[in-house]
Design an enzyme around this catalytic site. Structure first.
Site, mmCIF file in Angstrom:
data_model
loop_
_atom_site.group_PDB
_atom_site.id
_atom_site.type_symbol
_atom_site.label_atom_id
_atom_site.label_comp_id
_atom_site.label_asym_id
_atom_site.label_seq_id
_atom_site.Cartn_x
_atom_site.Cartn_y
_atom_site.Cartn_z
ATOM 1 N N CYS A 1 -7.276 -11.918 2.545
ATOM 2 C CA CYS A 1 -6.004 -11.875 1.809
ATOM 3 C C CYS A 1 -4.790 -12.290 2.628
ATOM 4 O O CYS A 1 -4.078 -13.212 2.250
ATOM 5 C CB CYS A 1 -5.794 -10.471 1.254
ATOM 6 N N ALA B 1 -0.914 -1.960 16.591
ATOM 7 C CA ALA B 1 -1.086 -3.218 17.341
ATOM 8 C C ALA B 1 -2.568 -3.474 17.575
ATOM 9 O O ALA B 1 -3.354 -2.544 17.710
ATOM 10 C CB ALA B 1 -0.355 -3.128 18.673
ATOM 11 N N GLY B 2 -2.947 -4.724 17.609
ATOM 12 C CA GLY B 2 -4.361 -5.053 17.815
ATOM 13 C C GLY B 2 -4.549 -6.538 18.052
ATOM 14 O O GLY B 2 -3.620 -7.238 18.485
ATOM 15 N N LYS C 1 3.364 -9.714 -5.340
ATOM 16 C CA LYS C 1 2.074 -9.697 -4.632
ATOM 17 C C LYS C 1 2.162 -10.468 -3.311
ATOM 18 O O LYS C 1 1.799 -9.977 -2.242
ATOM 19 C CB LYS C 1 0.994 -10.285 -5.543
ATOM 20 N N ASP D 1 -19.761 -12.722 -14.858
ATOM 21 C CA ASP D 1 -19.829 -13.612 -13.691
ATOM 22 C C ASP D 1 -20.687 -14.817 -14.045
ATOM 23 O O ASP D 1 -21.655 -14.692 -14.805
ATOM 24 C CB ASP D 1 -20.400 -12.888 -12.475
ATOM 25 N N GLU E 1 -3.085 -7.115 -7.898
ATOM 26 C CA GLU E 1 -3.896 -6.023 -7.364
ATOM 27 C C GLU E 1 -3.486 -5.744 -5.912
ATOM 28 O O GLU E 1 -3.255 -6.667 -5.157
ATOM 29 C CB GLU E 1 -5.377 -6.476 -7.426
ATOM 30 N N GLU F 1 -9.933 -3.767 0.933
ATOM 31 C CA GLU F 1 -11.377 -3.687 1.111
ATOM 32 C C GLU F 1 -11.668 -2.454 1.957
ATOM 33 O O GLU F 1 -10.914 -2.121 2.867
ATOM 34 C CB GLU F 1 -11.899 -4.932 1.830
ATOM 35 N N LEU G 1 1.646 -0.518 11.576
ATOM 36 C CA LEU G 1 2.274 -0.759 12.876
ATOM 37 C C LEU G 1 1.244 -0.545 13.980
ATOM 38 O O LEU G 1 1.587 -0.180 15.093
ATOM 39 C CB LEU G 1 3.460 0.189 13.081
HETATM 40 C C1 UGA Z 1 -4.722 -6.390 2.029
HETATM 41 C C2 UGA Z 1 -3.603 -5.465 1.514
HETATM 42 O O1 UGA Z 1 -3.455 -4.346 2.390
HETATM 43 C C3 UGA Z 1 -3.923 -4.962 0.099
HETATM 44 O O2 UGA Z 1 -2.826 -4.205 -0.389
HETATM 45 C C4 UGA Z 1 -4.141 -6.186 -0.821
HETATM 46 O O3 UGA Z 1 -4.492 -5.798 -2.136
HETATM 47 C C5 UGA Z 1 -5.271 -7.034 -0.255
HETATM 48 O O4 UGA Z 1 -4.904 -7.460 1.090
HETATM 49 C C6 UGA Z 1 -5.451 -8.232 -1.167
HETATM 50 O O5 UGA Z 1 -4.506 -9.027 -1.305
HETATM 51 O O6 UGA Z 1 -6.483 -8.320 -1.842
HETATM 52 P P1 UGA Z 1 -7.185 -6.025 3.096
HETATM 53 O O7 UGA Z 1 -7.133 -7.497 3.423
HETATM 54 O O8 UGA Z 1 -8.386 -5.487 2.427
HETATM 55 O O9 UGA Z 1 -5.924 -5.625 2.152
HETATM 56 O O10 UGA Z 1 -7.034 -5.247 4.469
HETATM 57 P P2 UGA Z 1 -5.913 -4.421 5.246
HETATM 58 O O11 UGA Z 1 -6.373 -3.032 5.399
HETATM 59 O O12 UGA Z 1 -4.574 -4.642 4.684
HETATM 60 O O13 UGA Z 1 -5.995 -5.133 6.691
HETATM 61 C C7 UGA Z 1 -5.685 -6.504 6.855
HETATM 62 C C8 UGA Z 1 -5.747 -6.886 8.314
HETATM 63 O O14 UGA Z 1 -4.666 -6.317 9.049
HETATM 64 C C9 UGA Z 1 -7.018 -6.412 9.051
HETATM 65 O O15 UGA Z 1 -7.461 -7.467 9.877
HETATM 66 C C10 UGA Z 1 -6.549 -5.235 9.883
HETATM 67 O O16 UGA Z 1 -7.316 -5.079 11.050
HETATM 68 C C11 UGA Z 1 -5.141 -5.660 10.211
HETATM 69 N N1 UGA Z 1 -4.223 -4.530 10.495
HETATM 70 C C12 UGA Z 1 -3.886 -3.648 9.511
HETATM 71 C C13 UGA Z 1 -3.669 -4.394 11.772
HETATM 72 O O17 UGA Z 1 -3.963 -5.184 12.703
HETATM 73 N N2 UGA Z 1 -2.793 -3.360 12.018
HETATM 74 C C14 UGA Z 1 -2.431 -2.492 11.047
HETATM 75 O O18 UGA Z 1 -1.600 -1.579 11.346
HETATM 76 C C15 UGA Z 1 -2.997 -2.617 9.764
#
Ligand code: UGA
Length: 431
Positions: free
Chosen positions: A260, A252-253, A204, A30, A151, A155, A250
């Protein structure tokens, strides 16, 4: 194998630590000396469950080192991962400044055959860009290959996702170069997909954009549910039982956030634009995501008769649970709107408070979850941390001015809320 990972953000650090744990000899690099110093002492610059234990174990085993020199790390390694940030530039196109700079450094240092791997999320064509930059440093094309290995870790569950990926995507021009990564990942015993460079890069973007679209779709359905008296969880379950649709993503929120989805959806729209295609579906995906949060706040406003002078308790600030990341978090949109409309916010988050405080020093932060209820006109649940799921509702309600709770993540059951005397509003269900 001897591996260098350039960049110790989420992707780089987790990749480096997991590869070290698998028995490789890893150097993480880094350019921020304070980060390197912390990491040498076993302190993680990112919040991720389990990461510090793993860093310390591998430091003890001498299977990982943290360094500042890209040149030394490149010369000591057979595979060099580029895992630096690609934040959105002013027009939404990913900014590749860091990738370019790292590629130049690697090019200057290469003194034997090296596989250079793009792990950062980069637009289609970036593999060629990195190859050209390295060649421009006078490196003969026989001495290196560029591979794309996107990747997919999330998180909050990054270590698990890296050890248990659904698939590993390897894009390369030459099979021998791809085989180096096949060998590296073989111990994971997971399906590997070998493609050309452009396909790997597109996989990706397409994956993240599809997941964001899936969430926006169910959020659009949630609005219909609110209007017609249906229940969005039942609809999602019924839909998700079809194997062609699947039950995941799926939920909802308030909408999707984080570092990302917003960046990659915008990035793919721009990539498409550059290729002459107007990706309207993704523009609608973004639009639904923006209006979902505002629509929810509109319900709060309507119930309270405006937000002027209203005190809102906020449960959760991080963009999702198990992280302190607040990038594009829905809490920020809500705070901004509530303050603009004359309300005040008293917020609690187990780990993300400090980060929000830097942006909004003017709101109140709670030492304990129940403090947000003190004199509150209503509470909004923004992030579904586990510790909010079994709250003593009686205790929470007893401190509030009005027992009104708006559930932005569908965490509570209406029955338990009503039993505790709450007026309960949730996404995707009429009151
Ligand atoms: C996302 C992808 O899921 C990973 O596969 C990918 O590697 C990563 O981006 C990246 O490109 O680095 P991440 O952003 O860590 O991962 O989080 P997620 O768990 O995917 O959630 C993303 C957002 O969607 C959050 O705000 C979460 O609250 C929301 N979400 C997720 C929903 O509102 N409903 C869901 O059913 C799932």
């Amino acid at each position: 194998m001897r591996v260098a990972v350039i960049g110790t953000g989420y992707v780089g650090l987790v990749t480096g630590v997991v590869l070290a744990d698998m028995g490789n000899d890893v150097i993480c690099v880094d350019n921020d000396p304070s980060k390197v110093e912390k990491l040498r002492n076993g302190i993680s610059p990112i919040y991720e469950p389990g990461i510090e234990e793993m860093i310390r174990r591998n430091l003890n085993d001498q299977s990982i080192r943290f360094e500042a020199s890209i040149a030394d790390a490149t010369q000591a390694s057979e595979i060099v991962f580029i895992a630096v940030g690609t934040p959105p530039g002013e027009d939404g196109t990913p900014d590749l400044t860091a990738v370019r700079a790292v590629a130049r450094e690697i090019g200057k240092a290469i003194d034997k055959y090296t596989v250079v791997v793009n792990k950062s999320t980069v637009p289609v064509g970036s593999g060629d860009l990195v190859e050209n930059i390295i060649a421009e440093q006078g490196v003969s094309k026989e001495l290196f290959d560029v591979v794309s290995n996107p990747e997919f870790l999330r998180e909050g569950s990054a270590i698990h996702d890296t050890l248990e990926p659904d698939r590993i995507v390897i894009g390369a021009k030459k099979r021998e170069a791809a085989n180096k990564l096949v060998e590296l990942y073989a111990p994971l015993e997971k399906p590997m997909y070998i493609t050309d460079l452009n396909s790997a890069e597109l996989i990706k973007y397409a994956s993240n954009s599809f997941l964001a679209m899936k969430i926006s779709f169910i959020n659009a359905i949630s609005r219909l549910c609110e209007a017609c008296g249906a229940n969005v969880s039942d609809v999602a379950k019924g839909m998700g039982a079809d194997k062609r649709i699947g039950p995941l993503f799926l939920q909802a929120g308030l909408g999707w956030g984080g570092s990302c989805f917003p960046k990659d959806v915008e990035g793919l729209i721009k990539v498409a634009e550059g290729l002459g295609y107007d990706f309207e579906l993704l523009k609608a995906t973004q639009e639904i995501n923006t209006t979902q949060t505002l629509h929810f706040l509109g319900r709060v406003e309507k119930r309270l008769g405006g937000l002027q002078g209203k005190k809102i308790g906020m449960l959760g600030l991080a963009f999702k649970p198990n992280t302190d990341d607040i990038r594009d978090a829905k809490s920020l949109v809500l705070i901004e709107e509530i303050l603009n409309k004359g309300g005040s916010v008293h917020a609690y988050d187990p780990v993300a408070q400090e980060n929000v405080e830097k942006v909004y020093p003017q709101i109140q932060y709670a030492d304990h979850v129940f403090d947000v209820a003190e004199g509150a006109d209503a509470i909004i649940l923004v992030t579904e941390w586990n510790e909010f799921k079994q709250l003593d509702l009686e205790k929470l309600g007893s401190k509030m001015k009005n027992r009104i709770l708006f559930d932005g993540r569908r965490v509570y059951s209406r029955a338990s809320m009503e039993k505790a005397g709450f007026e309960y509003y949730t996404i995707g269900q009429a009151q």
